[in-house]
Design a protein around this motif. Structure first.
Motif, mmCIF file in Angstrom:
data_model
loop_
_atom_site.group_PDB
_atom_site.id
_atom_site.type_symbol
_atom_site.label_atom_id
_atom_site.label_comp_id
_atom_site.label_asym_id
_atom_site.label_seq_id
_atom_site.Cartn_x
_atom_site.Cartn_y
_atom_site.Cartn_z
ATOM 1 N N HIS A 1 0.811 -1.215 0.000
ATOM 2 C CA HIS A 1 0.000 0.000 0.000
ATOM 3 C C HIS A 1 0.848 1.270 0.000
ATOM 4 C CE1 HIS A 1 0.869 -0.523 4.299
ATOM 5 N NE2 HIS A 1 0.596 0.758 4.460
ATOM 6 N N LYS A 2 2.152 1.126 0.255
ATOM 7 C CA LYS A 2 3.039 2.288 0.233
ATOM 8 C C LYS A 2 4.001 2.272 -0.952
ATOM 9 C CE LYS A 2 3.246 3.320 5.206
ATOM 10 N NZ LYS A 2 4.168 3.453 6.365
ATOM 11 N N ALA A 3 4.146 1.132 -1.588
ATOM 12 C CA ALA A 3 5.139 0.982 -2.660
ATOM 13 C C ALA A 3 4.785 1.833 -3.874
ATOM 14 C CB ALA A 3 5.247 -0.480 -3.065
ATOM 15 N N LYS A 4 5.820 2.424 -4.481
ATOM 16 C CA LYS A 4 5.662 3.181 -5.718
ATOM 17 C C LYS A 4 6.306 2.414 -6.857
ATOM 18 C CE LYS A 4 5.097 8.064 -4.634
ATOM 19 N NZ LYS A 4 5.620 9.416 -4.940
ATOM 20 N N PRO A 5 5.577 2.168 -7.953
ATOM 21 C CA PRO A 5 6.189 1.467 -9.086
ATOM 22 C C PRO A 5 7.228 2.339 -9.776
ATOM 23 C CG PRO A 5 3.993 2.232 -9.653
ATOM 24 C CD PRO A 5 4.165 2.518 -8.204
ATOM 25 N N VAL A 6 8.119 1.707 -10.509
ATOM 26 C CA VAL A 6 9.126 2.409 -11.299
ATOM 27 C C VAL A 6 8.704 2.357 -12.754
ATOM 28 C CG1 VAL A 6 11.540 2.393 -12.056
ATOM 29 C CG2 VAL A 6 10.976 1.932 -9.665
ATOM 30 N N ARG A 7 8.732 3.494 -13.413
ATOM 31 C CA ARG A 7 8.355 3.578 -14.822
ATOM 32 C C ARG A 7 9.486 3.063 -15.703
ATOM 33 N NH1 ARG A 7 6.115 7.837 -18.294
ATOM 34 N NH2 ARG A 7 5.753 6.821 -20.312
ATOM 35 N N LEU A 8 9.156 2.185 -16.632
ATOM 36 C CA LEU A 8 10.115 1.661 -17.595
ATOM 37 C C LEU A 8 9.629 1.988 -19.000
ATOM 38 C CD1 LEU A 8 10.743 -1.935 -16.136
ATOM 39 C CD2 LEU A 8 11.926 0.184 -15.550
ATOM 40 N N PHE A 9 10.463 2.616 -19.799
ATOM 41 C CA PHE A 9 10.100 2.854 -21.200
ATOM 42 C C PHE A 9 11.365 2.998 -22.031
ATOM 43 C CE2 PHE A 9 10.291 7.035 -19.227
ATOM 44 C CZ PHE A 9 10.913 7.844 -20.168
ATOM 45 N N SER A 10 11.242 2.648 -23.318
ATOM 46 C CA SER A 10 12.401 2.723 -24.208
ATOM 47 C C SER A 10 11.946 2.509 -25.646
ATOM 48 C CB SER A 10 13.442 1.649 -23.839
ATOM 49 O OG SER A 10 12.929 0.359 -24.113
ATOM 50 N N GLY A 11 12.904 2.666 -26.549
ATOM 51 C CA GLY A 11 12.658 2.368 -27.959
ATOM 52 C C GLY A 11 12.064 3.520 -28.732
ATOM 53 N N GLN A 12 11.493 3.180 -29.860
ATOM 54 C CA GLN A 12 10.951 4.155 -30.793
ATOM 55 C C GLN A 12 9.706 4.832 -30.247
ATOM 56 O OE1 GLN A 12 9.979 2.364 -34.562
ATOM 57 N NE2 GLN A 12 8.876 4.155 -35.328
ATOM 58 N N ASP A 13 9.544 6.106 -30.604
ATOM 59 C CA ASP A 13 8.315 6.844 -30.308
ATOM 60 C C ASP A 13 7.432 6.815 -31.557
ATOM 61 O OD1 ASP A 13 6.300 8.549 -29.535
ATOM 62 O OD2 ASP A 13 7.523 10.365 -29.651
ATOM 63 N N TYR A 14 6.263 6.187 -31.439
ATOM 64 C CA TYR A 14 5.351 6.040 -32.575
ATOM 65 C C TYR A 14 4.345 7.188 -32.685
ATOM 66 C CZ TYR A 14 6.867 1.134 -32.894
ATOM 67 O OH TYR A 14 7.599 -0.020 -33.047
ATOM 68 N N ALA A 15 4.485 8.235 -31.865
ATOM 69 C CA ALA A 15 3.443 9.253 -31.759
ATOM 70 C C ALA A 15 3.193 10.015 -33.065
ATOM 71 C CB ALA A 15 3.788 10.244 -30.646
ATOM 72 N N SER A 16 4.158 10.034 -33.975
ATOM 73 C CA SER A 16 3.944 10.747 -35.237
ATOM 74 C C SER A 16 2.991 9.992 -36.158
ATOM 75 C CB SER A 16 5.283 10.969 -35.950
ATOM 76 O OG SER A 16 5.885 9.733 -36.279
ATOM 77 N N ARG A 17 2.814 8.676 -35.906
ATOM 78 C CA ARG A 17 1.954 7.863 -36.788
ATOM 79 C C ARG A 17 0.794 7.187 -36.075
ATOM 80 N NH1 ARG A 17 4.549 3.554 -38.811
ATOM 81 N NH2 ARG A 17 6.287 3.658 -37.348
ATOM 82 N N PHE A 18 0.916 7.022 -34.741
ATOM 83 C CA PHE A 18 -0.127 6.320 -34.002
ATOM 84 C C PHE A 18 -0.460 7.065 -32.713
ATOM 85 C CE2 PHE A 18 1.966 2.960 -36.445
ATOM 86 C CZ PHE A 18 0.889 2.268 -36.984
ATOM 87 N N GLU A 19 -1.699 6.919 -32.296
ATOM 88 C CA GLU A 19 -2.101 7.423 -30.995
ATOM 89 C C GLU A 19 -1.881 6.328 -29.946
ATOM 90 O OE1 GLU A 19 -6.039 8.961 -31.088
ATOM 91 O OE2 GLU A 19 -5.631 10.333 -32.742
ATOM 92 N N ALA A 20 -1.999 6.704 -28.686
ATOM 93 C CA ALA A 20 -1.738 5.748 -27.610
ATOM 94 C C ALA A 20 -2.690 4.563 -27.660
ATOM 95 C CB ALA A 20 -1.837 6.451 -26.256
#
Length: 315
Positions: free
Chosen positions: A163-182
């Motif tokens: 109940h107190k733990a905070k997750p760690v965000r992981l992300f990497s690689g190509q950004d597809y935002a110019s061609r796709f939405e989330a």
């Protein structure tokens, strides 16, 4: 009298903080994720995109690319790694409300420039490449045909109950935002929607945000302590594909015909697991399209690294 009271109060606060720090249990976490390319899987990619919640996660990656993604170009102060770890909501809000230039590619190897260590009562800390231990494993996996690195990083954090733990965000690689939405919908598919706007062909509609990146790998890793260590993954691996949908058309108000519309789509392949793990053991999280190697190591506690000031007696 007042001075004496203030000194006693400060002493009590210091003792309380020291006691809290001594109760902390810090561990070192190393994670490596890789993709299996050209894998024929029995599993079908989900037709709906379920995005993991990342707004409250600790972000150790963004501060490394602050000149690109903190909005400094428009006068924002930006967020340091400490800000992301302690006040992620405000940092995310700052990014959301600003005109931000994003990198088009986040590297697979995420390291601090120099060795770092956690401090008593402090946030999670990203470590340098010299503090990681997976290089031999990574080299071995790289020799196997079809494996491609997604993300490798190491950090130190104190372990909290769920109940107190905070997750760690992981992300990497190509950004597809110019061609796709989330939500996976191709940007050019709006032309199809404008013809028949009453249908939502791509599942739940998400708010369009042209400034928000859509990374190849994105999600969270949550580790918490409940007598034992537990690991929760909520990760998405994005893969380009084609989505075919049947559309009912009624041009004459008498006859209905079913026609197919095909559009590019960015599928989200989830890696969602909750597993109890042992410290110091190397754990493998398997998936047809990707794999994750994880180790949670016992470490010297930050409180033990703090040098106690020498007491100097004045005659």
């Amino acid at each position: 009298m007042l001075r004496q009271t203030l000194l006693m109060l400060l002493g009590f606060i210091s003792i309380t903080e020291l006691a809290y720090a001594q109760d902390e249990r810090w561990f070192e976490v190393e994670v490596y994720l890789f993709e299996r390319e050209n894998v024929t899987s029995q599993e079908q990619a989900p037709q709906q995109v379920n995005l993991p919640k990342t707004n409250k996660a600790v972000d150790l990656i963004s501060p490394l690319f602050s000149t690109n993604i903190t909005g400094a170009s428009i006068g924002l102060d930006g967020c340091s790694s400490h800000d992301w770890a302690t006040n992620s909501d405000e940092c995310n809000q700052q990014l959301k409300s600003s005109q931000v230039n994003h990198l088009s590619q986040i590297p697979s190897s995420i390291y601090a420039a120099e060795p770092q260590y956690g401090v008593p009562g402090g946030p999670a800390v990203l470590l340098s490449s010299s503090q990681s231990q997976f290089q031999e494993i990574i080299d071995k996996l790289a020799r196997e045909p079809g494996n491609r690195s997604l993300l490798h990083m190491t950090w130190q954090q104190s372990m909290q109950p769920r109940h107190k733990a905070k997750p760690v965000r992981l992300f990497s690689g190509q950004d597809y935002a110019s061609r796709f939405e989330a939500n996976g919908q191709a940007i050019q598919s709006h032309q199809v929607e404008s013809v028949i706007p009453q249908f939502d062909f791509f599942g739940d509609t998400l708010d369009s945000d042209s400034h928000k990146p859509v990374w190849k790998l994105d999600g969270t890793l949550n580790i918490y302590l409940n007598h034992y260590l537990y690991v929760e993954t909520a990760l998405n691996l994005r893969e380009e594909g084609v989505k075919t949908l049947g559309i009912m058309q009624d041009n004459t108000h008498l006859n209905e015909t079913l026609e197919s519309v095909t559009s590019p789509f960015l599928f989200a392949i989830p890696l969602t697991q909750n597993r109890r793990v042992r410290s110091d053991e190397i754990h493998y999280f398997d998936h047809p399209n990707m794999g994750m190697i994880l180790q949670i190591r016992k470490m010297e506690q930050p409180i033990d690294r703090v040098e106690q000031p020498a007491v100097v007696e004045v005659n």
